[in-house]
Write a protein that holds these residues in place. Structure first.
Motif, PDB file in Angstrom:
ATOM      1  N   LYS A 123      -0.797   6.603   3.012  1.00 53.17           N
ATOM      2  CA  LYS A 123      -2.232   6.336   3.143  1.00 53.17           C
ATOM      3  C   LYS A 123      -2.819   6.859   4.449  1.00 53.17           C
ATOM      4  O   LYS A 123      -3.919   7.383   4.470  1.00 53.17           O
ATOM      5  N   GLY A 155       3.162   7.757  -4.761  1.00 53.37           N
ATOM      6  CA  GLY A 155       3.351   6.510  -5.489  1.00 53.37           C
ATOM      7  C   GLY A 155       4.444   5.617  -4.949  1.00 53.37           C
ATOM      8  O   GLY A 155       4.935   4.759  -5.659  1.00 53.37           O
ATOM      9  N   ILE A 156       4.820   5.811  -3.714  1.00 58.35           N
ATOM     10  CA  ILE A 156       5.850   4.970  -3.112  1.00 58.35           C
ATOM     11  C   ILE A 156       5.181   4.074  -2.074  1.00 58.35           C
ATOM     12  O   ILE A 156       4.536   4.552  -1.151  1.00 58.35           O
ATOM     13  N   SER A 157       5.355   2.783  -2.235  1.00 62.16           N
ATOM     14  CA  SER A 157       4.772   1.850  -1.275  1.00 62.16           C
ATOM     15  C   SER A 157       5.663   1.743  -0.042  1.00 62.16           C
ATOM     16  O   SER A 157       6.834   2.137  -0.063  1.00 62.16           O
ATOM     17  N   ASP A 181      -0.270  11.343  -2.196  1.00 54.29           N
ATOM     18  CA  ASP A 181       0.209  10.024  -2.605  1.00 54.29           C
ATOM     19  C   ASP A 181       1.279  10.226  -3.664  1.00 54.29           C
ATOM     20  O   ASP A 181       0.999  10.673  -4.767  1.00 54.29           O
ATOM     21  N   GLU A 205       0.837  -1.202   0.000  1.00 51.85           N
ATOM     22  CA  GLU A 205       0.000   0.000   0.000  1.00 51.85           C
ATOM     23  C   GLU A 205       0.869   1.249   0.000  1.00 51.85           C
ATOM     24  O   GLU A 205       2.043   1.214   0.341  1.00 51.85           O
ATOM     25  N   SER A 206       0.237   2.349  -0.342  1.00 44.31           N
ATOM     26  CA  SER A 206       0.931   3.634  -0.363  1.00 44.31           C
ATOM     27  C   SER A 206       1.481   3.967   1.012  1.00 44.31           C
ATOM     28  O   SER A 206       0.842   3.717   2.032  1.00 44.31           O
TER      29      SER A 206
END
Length: 79
Positions: A32, A41-43, A39, A28-29
């Motif tokens: 979050k 875009g880095i998990s 966001d 997940e981000s």
């Protein structure tokens, strides 16, 4: 005047054991939970991978690393 890099202090070899959660939550981000967080875009797993690469890049030839990942089972990747 001359500039020379500082000599690296000698140290005992490092033995590093890394355990990484690779379950669905880690994909997940990373932002979050932040209210109003953007966001990017880095998990969470992406951040962990980047941190591990950074640590590994500072290791010496004598250093050792073990990598264990887990979700519902543990798996050893490096010894």
């Amino acid at each position: 005047m001359s500039l020379e890099p500082e000599k690296e202090e000698s140290r005992k070899p490092l033995v590093l054991i890394v355990t990484i959660d690779v379950s669905g939550l880690m994909k997940e981000s990373s932002t979050k939970e932040l209210k109003g967080g953007e966001d990017v875009g880095i998990s969470r797993l992406g951040i962990v991978k980047h941190a591990l690469k950074t640590v590994a890049s500072t290791m010496n030839k004598e250093d050792k690393i073990s990598l264990i990942t887990f979700d519902n089972k543990a798996k050893m990747h490096l010894k």
